[in-house]
Every structure is written in structure tokens, then in C-alpha cells.
Design a protein around this motif. Structure first.
Motif, PDB file in Angstrom:
ATOM      1  N   GLU A 265      10.287  -8.254  -4.436  1.00 16.76           N
ATOM      2  CA  GLU A 265      11.000  -7.018  -4.107  1.00 16.76           C
ATOM      3  C   GLU A 265      10.451  -6.401  -2.821  1.00 16.76           C
ATOM      4  O   GLU A 265      11.196  -5.922  -1.973  1.00 16.76           O
ATOM      5  N   THR A 266       9.135  -6.420  -2.686  1.00 15.35           N
ATOM      6  CA  THR A 266       8.511  -5.898  -1.463  1.00 15.35           C
ATOM      7  C   THR A 266       8.889  -6.751  -0.265  1.00 15.35           C
ATOM      8  O   THR A 266       9.190  -6.230   0.822  1.00 15.35           O
TER       9      THR A 266
ATOM     10  N   LEU B 131       9.673   2.051  -8.581  1.00 15.02           N
ATOM     11  CA  LEU B 131       9.271   1.424  -7.325  1.00 15.02           C
ATOM     12  C   LEU B 131       9.130  -0.079  -7.495  1.00 15.02           C
ATOM     13  O   LEU B 131       8.899  -0.567  -8.616  1.00 15.02           O
ATOM     14  N   PRO B 132       9.260  -0.851  -6.424  1.00 11.97           N
ATOM     15  CA  PRO B 132       9.138  -2.312  -6.520  1.00 11.97           C
ATOM     16  C   PRO B 132       7.802  -2.721  -7.132  1.00 11.97           C
ATOM     17  O   PRO B 132       6.749  -2.192  -6.779  1.00 11.97           O
TER      18      PRO B 132
ATOM     19  N   ILE C  72      12.265  -5.900   1.283  1.00 15.70           N
ATOM     20  CA  ILE C  72      12.268  -4.762   2.199  1.00 15.70           C
ATOM     21  C   ILE C  72      11.697  -5.179   3.548  1.00 15.70           C
ATOM     22  O   ILE C  72      12.247  -4.843   4.606  1.00 15.70           O
ATOM     23  N   ALA C  73      10.595  -5.936   3.527  1.00 13.80           N
ATOM     24  CA  ALA C  73       9.979  -6.403   4.776  1.00 13.80           C
ATOM     25  C   ALA C  73      10.953  -7.266   5.567  1.00 13.80           C
ATOM     26  O   ALA C  73      11.062  -7.146   6.791  1.00 13.80           O
ATOM     27  N   SER C  74      11.683  -8.134   4.862  1.00 15.49           N
ATOM     28  CA  SER C  74      12.652  -9.009   5.515  1.00 15.49           C
ATOM     29  C   SER C  74      13.801  -8.198   6.104  1.00 15.49           C
ATOM     30  O   SER C  74      14.306  -8.506   7.195  1.00 15.49           O
ATOM     31  N   PHE C  75      14.221  -7.145   5.391  1.00 11.23           N
ATOM     32  CA  PHE C  75      15.305  -6.285   5.868  1.00 11.23           C
ATOM     33  C   PHE C  75      14.938  -5.638   7.198  1.00 11.23           C
ATOM     34  O   PHE C  75      15.748  -5.596   8.136  1.00 11.23           O
ATOM     35  N   ILE C  76      13.704  -5.148   7.297  1.00  8.48           N
ATOM     36  CA  ILE C  76      13.252  -4.528   8.549  1.00  8.48           C
ATOM     37  C   ILE C  76      13.091  -5.591   9.626  1.00  8.48           C
ATOM     38  O   ILE C  76      13.454  -5.384  10.790  1.00  8.48           O
TER      39      ILE C  76
ATOM     40  N   GLU D 170       0.829  -1.201   0.000  1.00 11.37           N
ATOM     41  CA  GLU D 170       0.000   0.000   0.000  1.00 11.37           C
ATOM     42  C   GLU D 170       0.868   1.257   0.000  1.00 11.37           C
ATOM     43  O   GLU D 170       0.565   2.238  -0.698  1.00 11.37           O
ATOM     44  N   LEU D 171       1.956   1.241   0.788  1.00  8.92           N
ATOM     45  CA  LEU D 171       2.852   2.393   0.824  1.00  8.92           C
ATOM     46  C   LEU D 171       3.495   2.632  -0.532  1.00  8.92           C
ATOM     47  O   LEU D 171       3.572   3.777  -1.005  1.00  8.92           O
ATOM     48  N   ILE D 172       3.961   1.580  -1.150  1.00 11.18           N
ATOM     49  CA  ILE D 172       4.640   1.703  -2.448  1.00 11.18           C
ATOM     50  C   ILE D 172       3.675   2.211  -3.509  1.00 11.18           C
ATOM     51  O   ILE D 172       4.025   3.062  -4.343  1.00 11.18           O
ATOM     52  N   ALA D 173       2.443   1.724  -3.467  1.00 10.20           N
ATOM     53  CA  ALA D 173       1.433   2.209  -4.412  1.00 10.20           C
ATOM     54  C   ALA D 173       1.171   3.697  -4.195  1.00 10.20           C
ATOM     55  O   ALA D 173       0.976   4.460  -5.154  1.00 10.20           O
ATOM     56  N   GLY D 174       1.192   4.130  -2.939  1.00 12.27           N
ATOM     57  CA  GLY D 174       0.947   5.536  -2.629  1.00 12.27           C
ATOM     58  C   GLY D 174       2.061   6.458  -3.067  1.00 12.27           C
ATOM     59  O   GLY D 174       1.853   7.661  -3.224  1.00 12.27           O
ATOM     60  N   LEU D 175       3.265   5.911  -3.269  1.00 13.59           N
ATOM     61  CA  LEU D 175       4.414   6.725  -3.676  1.00 13.59           C
ATOM     62  C   LEU D 175       4.574   6.819  -5.183  1.00 13.59           C
ATOM     63  O   LEU D 175       5.497   7.479  -5.673  1.00 13.59           O
TER      64      LEU D 175
END
Length: 688
Positions: free
Chosen positions: A524-525, A518-519, A528-532, A505-510
């Protein structure tokens, strides 16, 4: 009998931040060297100043122990071929003992002939071994290095002298073209060269030449002097430990003194004054008994009290020049409205692949608006957030921050207050940088926390989108620190945020707010989730949770840092309870069954297929479990359900012949297993 050994590396002045890590490194490497060489010692006393790294090895053994032992090698059939030629194994065995194959002999052991070597070596003396410390000196590593003269050798600073004394005897060696001897040097301006008679004379001899070689002693002297000045003038002085450490490593003979500046400069925000004193001049700021910043400072001179009045005047003059600059920028910056600076951010690049600073603020506002829906913030908080996100980077283009970059955010807060912004908005501007380090202060306000969270999320998303992803050894943009800050903010605020569902949702908003693509894919998404999520593991490790608890909760179905942490708290708290083991064993048994066979997509249990009361009891208990949103209550319910699970296994054949009954029971267990996985993969737990 033992001796004392002195080693000193005399250098051109080193940067203050290099001194402490360098002497620690030298002690560590010399300790390792002596142990590898078989030389025992009682203690190593370190000494360090900007111009020297030294250590005194106390109680050093005079020589290595003699060696007299028999070493067993390979079997003879491996050591020699049929013609009696030596194999590589035999040659390697001999070399490993620093002997030759001529020293090998064979003896039978339980019917097999083996190669042996009788090693007899007289231990080397310390006098013979210590010259090899030249290699240890050369092996010291530094982030920055330099060459001097015509040498190819690189070091933190040029080496000017070396001391190598075993009691009263010089142990000769050289580094580059510098020969080790017994002469050291006193203070650059106040002292003279010193010829040491014995290693033990080092500290006292240097003190006579205005060098306090022990860093701990220098720090204690500075601390005492500052406290005396504070007491004499009824001041309060914050002995900032990082500044105290730096000043200690800037001087060899400390003399503290007090100076002052015109009280008119106190109209400038105190952070500016403190920065001018601390960061630029290495002064300690002073407060009166009411805690208000005073127009005085305390500094430390590298020398004695001679001509101290001139030194004080010189330091005051330099500081006033800095304060004049600060006063000028402070007054000039207020001549323009905030909108003037915000407009200029269109021409300030955040990153050439990502866009301008103005575009970043737009993205941050969008991210905050999306994620705030889950945080139950007040309407006023959202109004304040929207305003803060529109302007929060404006101080980057002010004159003050251009001169004092470390004041970004801080000056934004002051200028926003002066411009009439709400306190929540001005505070958020300051707090959006927090936390600055892994353990530093977190935002105290909801608006500041949301702005900091959104800013860090934007940085991570856009840098990953632009392909600038950290590797195991390289993280030039500190994205791991940003991610760790995100985790800490969420946990402090008790905000739940499932990144697996929130990120799309965040990526779509950007979309359209950054030139970086964007991913697009779920992979790809998920990256990022795994990184956090990896930073959640770091947080739990820092919080000293059991390793098996960490493994269990990170293997859970949870993607929300808050819930993962809550699950870890519950498992850690109950890990040693009497009921913990039987509960975990019961739930692990279910998990193990489902690893082997899974229900065929069934999500609903059909109670018409129940054949006994235990199935009904488990269904009723599962319904209660499904209503629990608090992990502590969920665990307590599992404690109550555990006997029901055991009865269920006693009364039922899970793999029943009837397909419908079998699948119904597997579905029942699968629902229970999913509920337990909210806490974690309990099979990862180590229980006794």
C-alpha cells in the motif's frame, strides 16, 4: 473550378468558455469530413460569437474525383466453395467496394486465381455531399447539454437558424426542425436579419448589422480600445489574456468604456477589488503610472456608443454594491482573533471519511516536522512553519472567503499580517495552495514550500488510505495535480526526499490523526510512492528530455525525485558526447552478465582472491566511485573507469572454474552495476 462554402450554426447565447473550443471542434470535424469525402479545399476560415459558430470553406472543389480502378480480393478457392457458392470473404470484399458479388471476376496471378472488381464511379458533386454536414453538426460534443421544446436532441444551446451556402446556392439540410437557408441574424438589439446573396458576403454583411464575426478581429478591437483609454488617462492596464478571451466571447460588437468607484474602497486589499472587478464583473483593473491600483476600471459593452453614459452609471452601481459587501466582510472579519476562526475549523469537514479541517492541520504539522529533518531548515523557519501549520486554513471560515472563495489563502495572508503574525507565516498561508495548476507559480519561501508540500502529501496519503485512489480515467480530487506539485516543489527547492523510505515514517506519524485506516502493508505504501514517482515521468516529459533517458532514469534504483531529475540532466547533457557510447556499452555489458547470473549474496570483495592487476585497478576505481555523491562527477569517473573495465574483461574469465574467484568477480561487478544504476538502467538508452 472551385467554390466557397459557408456554414453557420445560429444559437441561443453560449457561455463564453464554450465558444473557442466549440469553433475549433467544428473546424476539425468539418476538415476531417471533407478529406474523407475527397473534397479538396484551400482554407477554412472560422467565425464565432456567443450566438454563432460558422466557417467559410475557401477554394472547395466542385466534386469528388472519378474512380476507375481494379481492386484485388481473396483467392478464388477462398471466395467460392466447390459448388461455386460465395463465401463471407467474397461478400465482404464486394461490400467493401460498395459493389455486389455479381461484379466479381477472376484472373490468374502467378498461377493462382484471384477475385477482382473493376470499380468505376463518377465523383459526387459538393452539392450532393455537403448536406451530410448535418451529421457533423450533431456530432459536436459539449460538457453540458440541454434540450428544448419537445425535442430529444441535446446541444449546448437551442439552435435557432442554419446557413448553408455554396457560393450563391443553398445546400439544404435540417437539424432537428431547423432548415438550413441563406438567412443569418445581426446583433440581437442593434441589427436585423440578413439574407445573404453569396457565401463571401457573410463577414461584411454581419458587420453592417453590428456583428464582428471574426473573434480575432473582436479581440484586436477590444485591445485597441483599451489601450486608447489607458493612453488618454495615463493609466497602466494589464491585459489579462484569460479575461480578454472571455470578454471577446461575451460580445458581438465590442465598445470599451471606463468607469470609476469611490477611492475609499482602495483601503480594501487590492486582490479583493480585482476579484470583484475581474471575476464577478469582467472588468479590467487600472493602475496609475506608479503601478498603484486606481479607483477606475475598463469594461466592454456588447453594443455601440449610444447611451454609453447610462451604461457606465449602471456598471458603476453594480460594482459599488459588490465593493460594499467586500468592505463589510473585511471589517467584520477583523473583529475576531485568528484563534476564533481556528476553533471553528473543528466543525469544518475536510472529507467525511478523513476528518475535519482542524485534524488536517495537525497532520500537516506532523508531516512537515518529519520531512523537514532532511531539508536543513533554520530553527526560525521551523518556528514559523509550526505557527503557520496551526492556523493556515483559518480564513476558510471568514466572511470574505465565504463570499469570494477564490481569495482563500490570499485573505489568510492579509488577516495574519493585520493580526501581527510574522511575514514568513502570513506568506506561507498564501503559498500553501501553490502550485494551483501544472505550470503555475511555486512557493517562493522555504516555509511556504514546506507547508505546501506537507499539505499535498497529507491529501494524497489520506485519500489513498480512504480508498479514493485515482483511476486512469477519473481523478475527482485532483490527486495527480497535487503529486505533480510535490515533484515541482522538491525540484525547485532542491530538496531530496526518498518516498520509499519516507512514507512509512510519515504514515506512522499520522496514526490516530485520521479516522481513515492508514496503509499497513508495504504494498500500500509502495502504491503511493509509485503514484508520486509517475509524476516525475510527467515532469521529465514536459521538460522535453529524450524518451530513452526518461526510461533509463525511471528504471534506476532512485526513489528520490531530485536525484532522478539530476541523473536525467547528466545523461541528457552527455548523450551526444564522444565518450558516452563506450561508457554505456561497458556498463551495459556488466548489467547483461548479472542478468544471467548473480553473486551468492556477497557484498564485500575479497582482495586476497585477486589474480591480476586489473582486478586491483577496478577495486581502487570502484572505491573512488563509491565516494561520489554528485551525479556529474559520478559520470566523469565512469568515463575514466571505462578503460579499466575493458582491461578487466580482457584479463579475466568472469565465470572462472574456482567458485570463490567466480563469486568474487561477480560481486565486484555487482557493486559497479549498483553504482551505475544510481544514474539509471543504461541498457534502456538508445545510442548510435
Amino acid at each position: 473550378m472551385t467554390k466557397n462554402y459557408l456554414l453557420e450554426i445560429g444559437l441561443e447565447e453560449m457561455p463564453a468558455h464554450v465558444v473557442t473550443p466549440s469553433i475549433k471542434q467544428l473546424v476539425q470535424k468539418v476538415t476531417k469530413f471533407l478529406k474523407e469525402q475527397g473534397l479538396t479545399f484551400k482554407n477554412i476560415k472560422p467565425f464565432s460569437t456567443p450566438r454563432r459558430l460558422a466557417l467559410l470553406v475557401e477554394g472547395l472543389s466542385e466534386q469528388q474525383d472519378d474512380v476507375d480502378l481494379v481492386q484485388k480480393g481473396p483467392a478464388q478457392k477462398i471466395a467460392q466453395d466447390q459448388e461455386g457458392n460465395w463465401s463471407k470473404a467474397a461478400i465482404g470484399f464486394a461490400n467493401s467496394q460498395q459493389m455486389t458479388v455479381d461484379d466479381i471476376y477472376f484472373e490468374d496471378l502467378k498461377g493462382t486465381s484471384y477475385a477482382y472488381i473493376h470499380v468505376q464511379k463518377k465523383g459526387k458533386t459538393a452539392q450532393e455531399i455537403l448536406p451530410e454536414l448535418a451529421g457533423v453538426i450533431k456530432s459536436l460534443t459539449f460538457k453540458t447539454r440541454m434540450r428544448w421544446a419537445s425535442n430529444d436532441f441535446e446541444y449546448i444551446r437551442p439552435i435557432h437558424w442554419l446557413v448553408s451556402l455554396l457560393d450563391d446556392v443553398v445546400v439544404p439540410f435540417s437539424v432537428v426542425d431547423v432548415q438550413a437557408g441563406r438567412q443569418t441574424k445581426g446583433h440581437r438589439f442593434l441589427g436585423d436579419p440578413v439574407v445573404l446573396a453569396r457565401a463571401d458576403d457573410y463577414e461584411e454583411a454581419l458587420k453592417n448589422e453590428f456583428v464582428i464575426a471574426d473573434a480575432a478581429d473582436r479581440k484586436a478591437i477590444i485591445t485597441s480600445q483599451i489601450k486608447e483609454l489607458a493612453a488618454a488617462n495615463s493609466w497602466q492596464v494589464n491585459l489579462d489574456q484569460s479575461l480578454l478571451e472571455e470578454v471577446t466571447n461575451l460580445v458581438e460588437y465590442p465598445t470599451s468604456f471606463a468607469g470609476s468607484f469611490d477611492a475609499q474602497y482602495l483601503a480594501i486589499p487590492e486582490e479583493v477589488l480585482i476579484t470583484s472587478m475581474k471575476d464577478n464583473q469582467r472588468y479590467f483593473d487600472v493602475r496609475d503610472q506608479d503601478g498603484k491600483l486606481s479607483n477606475h476600471f475598463i469594461a466592454v459593452r456588447n453594443g455601440n456608443r449610444d447611451h454609453l453614459d447610462n451604461v457606465i452609471m449602471g456598471n458603476e452601481k453594480v460594482l459599488v454594491a459588490r465593493l460594499d459587501d467586500a468592505k463589510f466582510f473585511y471589517e467584520e472579519d477583523q473583529k475576531f482573533p485568528i484563534s476564533h476562526y481556528v476553533d471553528r475549523l473543528n466543525n469544518v469537514s475536510f472529507h467525511d471519511k478523513i476528518g475535519s479541517m482542524a485534524e488536517k492541520m495537525q497532520r500537516v504539522q506532523k508531516i512537515g516536522q518529519i520531512i523537514a529533518q532532511q531539508f536543513a531548515l533554520s530553527e526560525q523557519s521551523m518556528v514559523d512553519f509550526n505557527r503557520a501549520s496551526e492556523i493556515y486554513k483559518f480564513d476558510l471560515v471568514t466572511g470574505m472567503v465565504g463570499e469570494f472563495a477564490e481569495l482563500q489563502g490570499i485573505m489568510g495572508q492579509h488577516y495574519a499580517k493585520l493580526a501581527g503574525e510574522r511575514d514568513a507565516v502570513s506568506l506561507a498561508i498564501k503559498e500553501h495552495y501553490q502550485p494551483i495548476t501544472a505550470e503555475s507559480k511555486l512557493p517562493s519561501s522555504k516555509v511556504g514550500a514546506l507547508l505546501a508540500l506537507s499539505d499535498k502529501l497529507d491529501t494524497i496519503i489520506t485519500f489513498f488510505s480512504a480508498g479514493m485512489i485515482p483511476t486512469s480515467s477519473n481523478d475527482p480530487y485532483a490527486l495527480r495535480r497535487y503529486a505533480y506539485g510535490i515533484v515541482r516543489i522538491l525540484l525547485k527547492q532542491k530538496w531530496a526526499l526518498d518516498f520509499q523510505t519516507a512514507l512509512p515514517e510519515l504514515i506512522a506519524g499520522l496514526d490516530g490523526l485520521t479516522p481513515a485506516p492508514l496503509p499497513k502493508s508495504g504494498a500500500e505504501t509502495a502504491q503511493i510512492a509509485s503514484f508520486i514517482r509517475d509524476r516525475v515521468k510527467q515532469y521529465l516529459q514536459v521538460a522535453d528530455y529524450r524518451y530513452d533517458v526518461i526510461d533509463a532514469v525511471l528504471a534506476s534504483i532512485q526513489q528520490d525525485p531530485l536525484k532522478i531529475n539530476q541523473a536525467a540532466q547528466v545523461l541528457e547533457q552527455h548523450h551526444d558526447d564522444q565518450q558516452f557510447k563506450p561508457v554505456v556499452e561497458a556498463l551495459t555489458r556488466i548489467n547483461n552478465i548479472l542478468k544471467k547470473v548473480k553473486p551468492a549474496g556477497n557484498k564485500v570483495v575479497d582482495d586476497t582472491l585477486f589474480e591480476n592487476d586489473s582486478e586491483v585497478e577496478l577495486a581502487n576505481a570502484t572505491a573512488v566511485l563509491m565516494e561520489q555523491t554528485d551525479f556529474e562527477q559520478l559520470y566523469e569517473e565512469f568515463v575514466d573507469v571505462r578503460p579499466i573495465i575493458e582491461s578487466y574483461f580482457n584479463d579475466n574469465m568472469i565465470m572462472a572454474d574456482d567458485d570463490a574467484v567466480r563469486m568474487n568477480r561477480l560481486t565486484q561487478l555487482s557493486i559497479l552495476n549498483r553504482l551505475s544504476h544510481q544514474l539509471g538502467d543504461l541498457s534502456q538508452l538508445v545510442i548510435k
